[in-house]
Design a protein around this motif. Structure first.
Motif, PDB file in Angstrom:
ATOM      1  N   LYS A 173     -29.208  13.088  38.760  1.00  7.91           N
ATOM      2  CA  LYS A 173     -28.004  12.595  38.109  1.00  7.91           C
ATOM      3  C   LYS A 173     -27.878  13.219  36.727  1.00  7.91           C
ATOM      4  O   LYS A 173     -28.820  13.209  35.934  1.00  7.91           O
ATOM      5  N   GLY A 174     -26.693  13.744  36.451  1.00 10.90           N
ATOM      6  CA  GLY A 174     -26.416  14.313  35.143  1.00 10.90           C
ATOM      7  C   GLY A 174     -25.956  13.244  34.172  1.00 10.90           C
ATOM      8  O   GLY A 174     -25.666  12.104  34.550  1.00 10.90           O
ATOM      9  N   ASP A 175     -25.882  13.604  32.905  1.00 11.20           N
ATOM     10  CA  ASP A 175     -25.423  12.678  31.872  1.00 11.20           C
ATOM     11  C   ASP A 175     -23.979  12.248  32.107  1.00 11.20           C
ATOM     12  O   ASP A 175     -23.543  11.224  31.599  1.00 11.20           O
ATOM     13  N   ASP A 176     -23.247  13.030  32.870  1.00 16.75           N
ATOM     14  CA  ASP A 176     -21.841  12.720  33.135  1.00 16.75           C
ATOM     15  C   ASP A 176     -21.655  11.766  34.313  1.00 16.75           C
ATOM     16  O   ASP A 176     -20.534  11.427  34.675  1.00 16.75           O
ATOM     17  N   GLY A 177     -22.760  11.324  34.926  1.00 16.11           N
ATOM     18  CA  GLY A 177     -22.682  10.379  36.025  1.00 16.11           C
ATOM     19  C   GLY A 177     -22.575  11.016  37.400  1.00 16.11           C
ATOM     20  O   GLY A 177     -22.631  10.319  38.409  1.00 16.11           O
ATOM     21  N   PHE A 178     -22.414  12.325  37.462  1.00 19.04           N
ATOM     22  CA  PHE A 178     -22.355  13.020  38.738  1.00 19.04           C
ATOM     23  C   PHE A 178     -23.746  13.493  39.130  1.00 19.04           C
ATOM     24  O   PHE A 178     -24.650  13.585  38.299  1.00 19.04           O
ATOM     25  N   TRP A 179     -23.910  13.803  40.408  1.00 28.22           N
ATOM     26  CA  TRP A 179     -25.167  14.319  40.927  1.00 28.22           C
ATOM     27  C   TRP A 179     -25.082  15.834  41.032  1.00 28.22           C
ATOM     28  O   TRP A 179     -24.021  16.377  41.336  1.00 28.22           O
ATOM     29  N   TYR A 180     -26.206  16.505  40.788  1.00 23.20           N
ATOM     30  CA  TYR A 180     -26.275  17.963  40.837  1.00 23.20           C
ATOM     31  C   TYR A 180     -27.500  18.371  41.639  1.00 23.20           C
ATOM     32  O   TYR A 180     -28.536  17.704  41.583  1.00 23.20           O
ATOM     33  N   GLU A 181     -27.386  19.481  42.351  1.00 22.67           N
ATOM     34  CA  GLU A 181     -28.547  19.989  43.082  1.00 22.67           C
ATOM     35  C   GLU A 181     -29.589  20.496  42.108  1.00 22.67           C
ATOM     36  O   GLU A 181     -29.280  21.163  41.130  1.00 22.67           O
ATOM     37  N   MET A 182     -30.837  20.163  42.408  1.00 15.78           N
ATOM     38  CA  MET A 182     -31.944  20.628  41.588  1.00 15.78           C
ATOM     39  C   MET A 182     -32.258  22.074  41.960  1.00 15.78           C
ATOM     40  O   MET A 182     -31.919  22.525  43.048  1.00 15.78           O
TER      41      MET A 182
END
Length: 131
Positions: A103-112
């Motif tokens: 989870k990013g600081d913006d609340g969205f999920w990102y692939e590692m």
């Protein structure tokens, strides 16, 4: 420019404004796939606590890890072989359509990144909590 004021016990340093663009928490590079609003039940979520532990993708990930864990922990297994086992686990997740997300600081999920995902795989193979 004015000299910095001396701080007393009652004084509070002024807060700096954050002009930096919010990015995912990890220092690892993110894939170009972009933000993910809602992870699927196949995805593995990075994080601590009940939310990630109870996520269906994380539970399936631990089940896959259990299949490899005894071989990974064997005394005669070299670091190179352990690396291989973590890559086998990564491939198993990819084969069933899972992604490693944080989870990013913006609340969205990102692939590692591939490396961060492999480290997560190595960690779950070492853990004894889920035996």
């Amino acid at each position: 420019m004015l000299p910095p004021a001396k701080l007393t016990n009652n004084a509070v340093a002024p807060k700096r404004s954050k002009s930096k663009k919010k990015t995912p928490k990890s220092n690892d590079q993110k894939s170009a796939s972009g933000a993910i609003e809602t992870p699927s039940d196949l995805d593995i979520l990075r994080g601590r606590g009940g939310t990630t532990n109870r996520h269906k993708g994380n539970m399936r990930f631990r089940d896959e890890a259990r299949k490899l864990r005894s071989a990974y922990r064997d005394d005669g297994v070299s670091r190179k072989e352990k690396y291989m086992y973590s890559n086998i686990l990564l491939q198993a997740v990819k084969d069933y359509g899972g992604r490693f997300l944080e989870k990013g600081d913006d609340g969205f999920w990102y692939e590692m990144s591939e490396n961060a995902a492999r480290k997560k795989a190595s960690q779950v193979l070492r853990e004894g909590n889920w035996d």
